[in-house]
Design a protein around this motif. Structure first.
Motif, PDB file in Angstrom:
ATOM      1  N   GLU A  58      10.338 -36.773  81.799  1.00 25.22           N
ATOM      2  CA  GLU A  58      11.074 -37.566  80.812  1.00 25.22           C
ATOM      3  C   GLU A  58      10.394 -37.499  79.449  1.00 25.22           C
ATOM      4  OE1 GLU A  58      13.841 -40.041  80.588  1.00 25.22           O
ATOM      5  OE2 GLU A  58      14.392 -38.338  81.828  1.00 25.22           O
ATOM      6  N   LEU A  59       9.062 -37.664  79.462  1.00 27.19           N
ATOM      7  CA  LEU A  59       8.290 -37.641  78.221  1.00 27.19           C
ATOM      8  C   LEU A  59       8.406 -36.283  77.521  1.00 27.19           C
ATOM      9  CD1 LEU A  59       5.047 -39.562  79.204  1.00 27.19           C
ATOM     10  CD2 LEU A  59       6.769 -40.273  77.562  1.00 27.19           C
ATOM     11  N   ASP A  61      10.816 -34.140  77.835  1.00 32.22           N
ATOM     12  CA  ASP A  61      12.174 -33.974  77.315  1.00 32.22           C
ATOM     13  C   ASP A  61      12.353 -34.723  76.007  1.00 32.22           C
ATOM     14  OD1 ASP A  61      12.925 -32.320  79.234  1.00 32.22           O
ATOM     15  OD2 ASP A  61      14.088 -33.754  80.415  1.00 32.22           O
ATOM     16  N   SER A  62      11.853 -35.978  75.987  1.00 38.12           N
ATOM     17  CA  SER A  62      12.043 -36.767  74.774  1.00 38.12           C
ATOM     18  C   SER A  62      11.233 -36.179  73.619  1.00 38.12           C
ATOM     19  CB  SER A  62      11.671 -38.228  75.014  1.00 38.12           C
ATOM     20  OG  SER A  62      10.333 -38.319  75.380  1.00 38.12           O
ATOM     21  N   ARG A  65      13.243 -33.413  72.288  1.00 41.08           N
ATOM     22  CA  ARG A  65      14.386 -33.910  71.505  1.00 41.08           C
ATOM     23  C   ARG A  65      13.931 -34.336  70.112  1.00 41.08           C
ATOM     24  NH1 ARG A  65      16.479 -36.166  76.289  1.00 41.08           N
ATOM     25  NH2 ARG A  65      15.352 -38.109  75.947  1.00 41.08           N
ATOM     26  N   LEU A  66      12.774 -35.031  70.074  1.00 37.29           N
ATOM     27  CA  LEU A  66      12.237 -35.492  68.788  1.00 37.29           C
ATOM     28  C   LEU A  66      11.908 -34.311  67.879  1.00 37.29           C
ATOM     29  CD1 LEU A  66       9.833 -38.425  69.709  1.00 37.29           C
ATOM     30  CD2 LEU A  66      11.830 -38.526  68.247  1.00 37.29           C
ATOM     31  N   ARG A  69      15.006 -32.988  66.487  1.00 39.60           N
ATOM     32  CA  ARG A  69      15.545 -33.876  65.465  1.00 39.60           C
ATOM     33  C   ARG A  69      14.734 -33.755  64.168  1.00 39.60           C
ATOM     34  NH1 ARG A  69      16.256 -39.497  68.225  1.00 39.60           N
ATOM     35  NH2 ARG A  69      17.277 -38.463  69.959  1.00 39.60           N
TER      36      ARG A  69
END
Lengths: 166, 187
Positions: A58-59, A61-62, A65-66, A69
């Motif tokens: 999860e970490l 992936d996030s 994503r960051l 972005r």
């Protein structure tokens, strides 16, 4: 160099009738030692019993994503910068072309070149040619080197009337 | 792959993947990273697992690919550093370089440190057979090669290991053994 057949290893390993490897004693001892060493190492440094793999995934992936972005605005800024630079270059080149009367004359249409002029008229034309049409140039649109070049031209040709208005 | 599935898979297989990683890397920190990364790949590409093989053989495949990539990267970095190192005056190089691998002493003393000198195919076959106790068919699945090639790599890997030991001037029988552990699956 004499051919040495020992350099080439046979591809097939020696096998028993049941398909198992037929290892000589020393190689079997090495195999046993490898297994012992692996077990010993894993006993010395055991793995985490409850690895938080899902959390780590999860970490990761996030974080990705960051990162994506964060790239977006910088890519937009770079694009905008390039577009404004292109616009600036275009504006400068257009203004330079407009301000250069000799160039404008040299790009005369083929029709005007084809017209025949009588010798008398040509003589009168040649005397009246130095009077060039006055041009207005906005200094604000010129870059440093361009302005320097303009001052050089004015110095070289002092007869040309020039004035600077603010 | 869902969140619960991933945790459950990790609970079942993390220890064996970690052990293989430890034998390959030589230190528990890199082994942790490598094992975690294997499961991260699983979380991203879990949907591509079609169930034609066991999940753990698939995981071993991911692990070996990651290890190979890491070794290649490490080798390139070491070559670059070697160029810089060679350009330095000789008296400056008293401390170990940044490329010095951090292996634990247990690993350095073990036969696996010698196995690390073997070619990739033989090294991987030996790890899967003698550390992980996989059957020849399973190893063939992981390494994506014929059964005969697996046996050949294991045989020649062991022969290569013997040669390395002979060159080092020591006998396999003199190396420390760790009795009392059930290793009947491996040989």
């Amino acid at each position: 160099m004499r051919f040495d057949p020992r350099l080439i290893q046979p591809d097939d390993a020696p096998l028993r009738n049941d398909g198992e490897l037929d290892l000589p004693d020393d190689l079997a001892a090495l195999a046993g030692q490898l297994a012992d060493d692996a077990a010993h190492l894993s006993a010395c440094y055991p793995a985490d019993r409850n690895p938080q793999v899902a959390l780590a995934a999860e970490l990761a992936d996030s974080a990705e994503r960051l990162k994506r972005r964060a790239w977006r605005p910088s890519a937009l800024a770079v694009g905008a910068g390039l577009a404004s630079l292109a616009a600036l270059v275009l504006t400068v080149s257009l203004s330079l072309r407009d301000s250069d009367p000799v160039d404008a004359q040299s790009v005369a249409s083929p029709d005007s070149l084809a017209t025949t002029v009588s010798p008398v008229a040509a003589e009168t034309m040649s005397t009246s040619l130095p009077a060039l049409a006055p041009t207005t140039l906005s200094l604000g649109e010129l870059s440093g080197p361009e302005m320097e070049a303009l001052f050089d031209l004015l110095q070289r040709d002092p007869q040309r009337t020039s004035s600077i208005a603010f | 792959m869902g969140l619960l599935d991933l945790d459950e898979t990790a609970r079942q297989h993390f220890a064996r993947i970690h052990r293989a990683a430890l034998v390959l890397c030589g230190n528990p920190w890199d082994a942790d990273d490598l094992a975690q990364e294997t499961f991260l790949v699983l979380s991203r590409q879990g949907s591509s697992f079609q169930g034609r093989s066991s999940l753990y053989t698939w995981l071993y495949g991911i692990l070996l690919n990651l290890d190979r990539r890491q070794r290649r990267r490490f080798g390139m970095r070491r070559r670059k550093l070697r160029v810089l190192w060679d350009n330095q005056p000789a008296d400056v190089g008293t401390t170990p370089g940044a490329d010095a691998a951090a292996e634990v002493s247990e690993w350095k003393k073990s036969l696996w440190a010698r196995v690390a000198k073997l070619p990739d195919g033989q090294r991987q076959a030996l790890v899967l057979r003698f550390s992980e106790g996989l059957r020849y068919e399973e190893i063939a699945e992981v390494l994506e090669c014929p059964l005969g090639t697996v046996k050949s790599r294991i045989f020649h890997g062991l022969a290569g290991l013997r040669r390395i030991l002979e060159e080092e001037g020591e006998d396999a029988r003199q190396l420390p053994a760790y009795p009392g552990e059930d290793l009947s699956h491996a040989v």
